[in-house]
Enzyme design. Sequence first.
Site, PDB file in Angstrom:
ATOM      1  N   GLY A  46      49.349  24.593  73.721  1.00 58.01           N
ATOM      2  CA  GLY A  46      49.926  25.702  74.599  1.00 58.01           C
ATOM      3  C   GLY A  46      51.379  25.628  74.459  1.00 58.01           C
ATOM      4  O   GLY A  46      52.019  24.472  74.576  1.00 58.01           O
ATOM      5  N   GLN A  51      59.808  27.009  77.847  1.00 66.13           N
ATOM      6  CA  GLN A  51      59.887  25.827  76.966  1.00 66.13           C
ATOM      7  C   GLN A  51      60.805  25.832  75.826  1.00 66.13           C
ATOM      8  O   GLN A  51      61.065  24.973  75.384  1.00 66.13           O
ATOM      9  CB  GLN A  51      58.573  25.203  76.781  1.00 66.13           C
ATOM     10  CG  GLN A  51      57.786  24.596  77.924  1.00 66.13           C
ATOM     11  CD  GLN A  51      56.422  24.185  77.430  1.00 66.13           C
ATOM     12  OE1 GLN A  51      55.393  24.822  77.018  1.00 66.13           O
ATOM     13  NE2 GLN A  51      56.353  22.766  77.343  1.00 66.13           N
ATOM     14  N   CYS A  97      52.808  16.811  78.235  1.00 71.98           N
ATOM     15  CA  CYS A  97      53.781  18.065  78.196  1.00 71.98           C
ATOM     16  C   CYS A  97      54.721  17.939  77.177  1.00 71.98           C
ATOM     17  O   CYS A  97      55.183  16.886  76.893  1.00 71.98           O
ATOM     18  CB  CYS A  97      54.258  18.160  79.403  1.00 71.98           C
ATOM     19  SG  CYS A  97      55.378  19.722  79.704  1.00 71.98           S
ATOM     20  N   LEU A  98      54.749  18.965  76.288  1.00 70.78           N
ATOM     21  CA  LEU A  98      55.632  19.034  75.382  1.00 70.78           C
ATOM     22  C   LEU A  98      57.313  18.845  75.453  1.00 70.78           C
ATOM     23  O   LEU A  98      58.003  18.288  74.999  1.00 70.78           O
ATOM     24  CB  LEU A  98      55.717  20.228  74.288  1.00 70.78           C
ATOM     25  CG  LEU A  98      54.514  20.312  73.544  1.00 70.78           C
ATOM     26  CD1 LEU A  98      54.144  21.672  73.087  1.00 70.78           C
ATOM     27  CD2 LEU A  98      54.289  19.237  72.499  1.00 70.78           C
ATOM     28  N   HIS A 139      48.411  24.752  83.533  1.00 69.36           N
ATOM     29  CA  HIS A 139      49.748  24.080  83.009  1.00 69.36           C
ATOM     30  C   HIS A 139      50.604  25.153  82.566  1.00 69.36           C
ATOM     31  O   HIS A 139      51.739  24.991  83.134  1.00 69.36           O
ATOM     32  CB  HIS A 139      49.112  22.989  81.995  1.00 69.36           C
ATOM     33  CG  HIS A 139      50.438  22.343  81.533  1.00 69.36           C
ATOM     34  ND1 HIS A 139      50.476  20.872  81.715  1.00 69.36           N
ATOM     35  CD2 HIS A 139      51.521  22.583  81.100  1.00 69.36           C
ATOM     36  CE1 HIS A 139      51.732  20.292  81.112  1.00 69.36           C
ATOM     37  NE2 HIS A 139      52.388  21.308  80.509  1.00 69.36           N
ATOM     38  N   GLU A 140      50.111  26.152  81.636  1.00 70.31           N
ATOM     39  CA  GLU A 140      51.229  26.747  81.265  1.00 70.31           C
ATOM     40  C   GLU A 140      51.730  27.987  82.245  1.00 70.31           C
ATOM     41  O   GLU A 140      52.754  28.338  82.104  1.00 70.31           O
ATOM     42  CB  GLU A 140      50.585  27.532  80.044  1.00 70.31           C
ATOM     43  CG  GLU A 140      50.171  26.916  78.943  1.00 70.31           C
ATOM     44  CD  GLU A 140      51.105  25.889  78.177  1.00 70.31           C
ATOM     45  OE1 GLU A 140      52.504  25.960  78.488  1.00 70.31           O
ATOM     46  OE2 GLU A 140      51.021  24.868  77.930  1.00 70.31           O
ATOM     47  N   HIS A 143      54.301  26.412  84.198  1.00 69.59           N
ATOM     48  CA  HIS A 143      55.646  26.645  83.499  1.00 69.59           C
ATOM     49  C   HIS A 143      56.400  27.971  83.690  1.00 69.59           C
ATOM     50  O   HIS A 143      57.514  27.785  83.936  1.00 69.59           O
ATOM     51  CB  HIS A 143      55.566  26.394  81.838  1.00 69.59           C
ATOM     52  CG  HIS A 143      55.291  25.044  81.296  1.00 69.59           C
ATOM     53  ND1 HIS A 143      56.599  24.099  81.676  1.00 69.59           N
ATOM     54  CD2 HIS A 143      54.453  24.290  80.704  1.00 69.59           C
ATOM     55  CE1 HIS A 143      56.397  23.015  80.955  1.00 69.59           C
ATOM     56  NE2 HIS A 143      54.999  23.048  80.314  1.00 69.59           N
TER      57      HIS A 143
HETATM   58 NI    NI Z   1      54.083  21.793  79.459  1.00 73.80          NI
END
Ligand code: NI
Length: 174
Positions: A46, A51, A97-98, A139-140, A143
């Site tokens: 995702g 991000q 998380c990226l 989660h997204e 963000h």
């Molecule tokens: Ni994340």
Amino acid sequence: MPLREIITIPHETLKRKARPVTSVDSKLQELIDDMVETMRAAPGVGLAAPQIDVPLSLIVVEFGDEEDEEAPKKLFTLLNPEITRPSTEILTGMEGCLSIPGFVADVDRHDSVVVKALNRRGQPVKVKASGWLARIFQHEVDHVNGILMTDIATKIYRLEDLEDDEEHNTDEDL
Ligand code: NI
């Protein structure tokens, strides 16, 4: 289609609420294509526009069925996503998380949700999700609201401190 750079904490954009998408034009289609490519290359499951330092309410999610590895992965592109109909049942699970490399966190999430959004053509959609997919969406959507998993985690771990029996797949980061 260029890959975009994924920003990491403590970048300011990650803490800001994103603007709603107001026009579905060719520039937006290019951005979506770049996000999908960037998510796959990371690799992750995702990615939210903040991000890649684009403060827009836009997420992409690609979900492969855990039970059936042969099944084709499902790609979701959602504009202005909102979490609705959250289940009362809460599950604790581990997320990566990226934008927070090197860490994972235990986060409480609703077991099921309905995501209300627009698809990439600007048409209203509702996506019902449970389990891992519901967790990815929550989660997204966090963000795009400027919320990171570490803001709401019940426990945060350094990846290097994890025991072998609680191994984390970093290719499932979000
Ligand atoms: Ni994340």
